[in-house]
Write a protein that holds these residues in place. Structure first.
Motif, PDB file in Angstrom:
ATOM      1  N   LEU A 172       7.088  -0.543   7.272  1.00  0.00           N
ATOM      2  CA  LEU A 172       6.869   0.834   6.832  1.00  0.00           C
ATOM      3  C   LEU A 172       8.155   1.358   6.226  1.00  0.00           C
ATOM      4  O   LEU A 172       9.187   1.415   6.903  1.00  0.00           O
ATOM      5  CB  LEU A 172       6.434   1.708   8.015  1.00  0.00           C
ATOM      6  N   ASP A 173       8.098   1.674   4.943  1.00  0.00           N
ATOM      7  CA  ASP A 173       9.281   2.155   4.213  1.00  0.00           C
ATOM      8  C   ASP A 173      10.460   1.196   4.381  1.00  0.00           C
ATOM      9  O   ASP A 173      11.603   1.613   4.605  1.00  0.00           O
ATOM     10  CB  ASP A 173       9.665   3.576   4.656  1.00  0.00           C
ATOM     11  N   GLY A 174      10.156  -0.098   4.295  1.00  0.00           N
ATOM     12  CA  GLY A 174      11.198  -1.107   4.289  1.00  0.00           C
ATOM     13  C   GLY A 174      11.674  -1.574   5.648  1.00  0.00           C
ATOM     14  O   GLY A 174      12.538  -2.445   5.733  1.00  0.00           O
ATOM     15  N   ARG A 175      11.116  -1.052   6.736  1.00  0.00           N
ATOM     16  CA  ARG A 175      11.551  -1.441   8.082  1.00  0.00           C
ATOM     17  C   ARG A 175      10.356  -1.920   8.887  1.00  0.00           C
ATOM     18  O   ARG A 175       9.270  -1.332   8.816  1.00  0.00           O
ATOM     19  CB  ARG A 175      12.223  -0.262   8.797  1.00  0.00           C
ATOM     20  N   ARG A 176      10.568  -2.981   9.671  1.00  0.00           N
ATOM     21  CA  ARG A 176       9.495  -3.515  10.496  1.00  0.00           C
ATOM     22  C   ARG A 176       9.010  -2.433  11.457  1.00  0.00           C
ATOM     23  O   ARG A 176       9.802  -1.739  12.083  1.00  0.00           O
ATOM     24  CB  ARG A 176       9.983  -4.736  11.272  1.00  0.00           C
ATOM     25  N   GLN A 177       7.716  -2.299  11.563  1.00  0.00           N
ATOM     26  CA  GLN A 177       7.128  -1.265  12.413  1.00  0.00           C
ATOM     27  C   GLN A 177       6.175  -1.914  13.402  1.00  0.00           C
ATOM     28  O   GLN A 177       5.190  -2.553  13.016  1.00  0.00           O
ATOM     29  CB  GLN A 177       6.370  -0.249  11.561  1.00  0.00           C
ATOM     30  N   ALA A 182       5.559   3.836   1.878  1.00  0.00           N
ATOM     31  CA  ALA A 182       5.205   2.508   1.375  1.00  0.00           C
ATOM     32  C   ALA A 182       5.008   1.557   2.549  1.00  0.00           C
ATOM     33  O   ALA A 182       5.830   1.515   3.474  1.00  0.00           O
ATOM     34  CB  ALA A 182       6.298   1.979   0.452  1.00  0.00           C
ATOM     35  N   ILE A 183       3.914   0.817   2.510  1.00  0.00           N
ATOM     36  CA  ILE A 183       3.594  -0.137   3.576  1.00  0.00           C
ATOM     37  C   ILE A 183       3.456  -1.526   2.974  1.00  0.00           C
ATOM     38  O   ILE A 183       2.817  -1.706   1.932  1.00  0.00           O
ATOM     39  CB  ILE A 183       2.283   0.244   4.286  1.00  0.00           C
ATOM     40  N   LEU A 202       0.837  -1.192   0.000  1.00  0.00           N
ATOM     41  CA  LEU A 202       0.000   0.000   0.000  1.00  0.00           C
ATOM     42  C   LEU A 202       0.874   1.245   0.000  1.00  0.00           C
ATOM     43  O   LEU A 202       1.998   1.223   0.497  1.00  0.00           O
ATOM     44  CB  LEU A 202      -0.918   0.022   1.233  1.00  0.00           C
ATOM     45  N   THR A 203       0.332   2.343  -0.523  1.00  0.00           N
ATOM     46  CA  THR A 203       1.000   3.642  -0.488  1.00  0.00           C
ATOM     47  C   THR A 203       0.077   4.637   0.205  1.00  0.00           C
ATOM     48  O   THR A 203      -1.133   4.662  -0.059  1.00  0.00           O
ATOM     49  CB  THR A 203       1.328   4.138  -1.905  1.00  0.00           C
TER      50      THR A 203
END
Length: 315
Positions: free
Chosen positions: A46-51, A63-64, A8-9
């Motif tokens: 979120l944006d390539g890092r685990r959130q 980016a999600i 998703l964006t």
């Protein structure tokens, strides 16, 4: 195990919205509670890092990725695996074959997910729930792991591990013939990106110190107690491998897949004992994880000189 990935964006109209609220609105069929659980167990990037913050505020254009396991059984934490628990921390005897933490490719079946489920049971109420990871074990390493379960405990526990104030002892079965009954390996180690394995390097690595004592020897295998003042990835496996005594079952670092006529399908490494200071009461805790079944079975199948299991000698 198959896996669905939703990408998703964040649109401009959703700028400033909470992560859990945005996903609940964007993903049909998922309640906000279900979304929060997916975030908790590491299934959202979120944006390539685990959130893992449900309340993370979003920026337009971010980016999600949402990872959903499709099939496979979750790992259920049996009460017998809980070695210690109070209102601030919990100690678990992790079985081999269970991943400690979620990854982009896997979160169902991890110990972290099992602990979240275990602690959410209304029969085990928490004053201020907050599961925090302060250490890790490789997937195929068994034994003692400590987690914080209260915000007051997480910072002090993390500092103890980071500053080397926690005594960590392991049991390992290695290829036999160690020249000295007591010894130490010391090197700077780093990860080889080509193989994703650790190696000793002359420059650019982090110091790793591994101390050992031979508890029993069969000639072709040694049982060693290991103490690590440092906590580097794979340091025990690497140091014994580089010394010519890889762990039994550790194929990635050159260990044999069998011993005598017994198959050894995973590295024979067990996080055995830990001594630390309670992060709130300051009481010294000494914790011990019982032997895993596969290691105990090996030791009983091939008793050393016909004696009892040689695991009470310590360091």
């Amino acid at each position: 195990m198959k896996q669905n990935v939703f990408r998703l964006t964040v649109d401009p109209q959703n700028h400033g919205e909470r992560l859990d609220r945005f996903l609940a609105g964007a993903m049909n069929g998922f309640s906000r509670g279900q979304i929060r659980r997916i975030i908790d167990i590491g299934g959202v990037h979120l944006d390539g890092r685990r959130q893992r913050r449900c309340g993370q505020v979003l920026n337009a254009g971010s980016a999600i990725e949402v990872f959903l396991d499709d099939g496979g059984e979750p790992f259920v934490l049996d009460e017998s695996l809980v070695l210690f628990r109070d209102g601030y921390l919990i100690a678990i005897n992790k079985p081999a074959g269970v991943a400690t933490q979620p990854t982009p490719a896997r979160y169902k079946g991890t110990l972290y997910e099992a602990l979240l489920n275990y602690l959410s049971n209304p029969n085990r109420p928490l004053d201020k729930p907050g599961l925090g990871m302060v250490q890790r074990l490789d997937r195929d390493t068994s034994g003692l792991l400590v987690f914080s379960i209260h915000p007051k405990a997480h910072g002090p526990l993390t500092r103890q591990f980071a500053e080397g104030q926690v005594t960590k002892r392991y049991l390992a079965m290695v290829r036999g013939g160690l020249a000295e009954p007591v010894g130490e390996f010391r090197s700077t180690i780093a990860r080889k990106h080509s193989s994703n394995l650790m190696t000793s390097v002359a420059r650019g690595g982090k110091l790793a110190i591994t101390r050992y004592r031979v508890l029993a020897s069969w000639g072709d295998a040694d049982l060693v107690a290991v103490e690590i003042p440092t906590g580097r990835s794979h340091q025990i496996r690497l140091h014994f491998s580089e010394a010519g005594h890889p762990l039994l079952g550790d194929a990635r670092y050159g260990g044999p897949s069998s011993w005598r006529d017994a198959p050894v399908p995973r590295q024979m490494l067990h996080a055995w004992q830990m001594q630390l200071r309670h992060p709130v009461t300051q009481r010294v805790l000494t914790l011990t994880a019982p032997l895993p079944e596969d290691l105990e079975r090996l030791l009983r199948r091939y008793p050393c000189n016909g004696g009892p299991l040689p695991i009470e000698l310590g360091m």
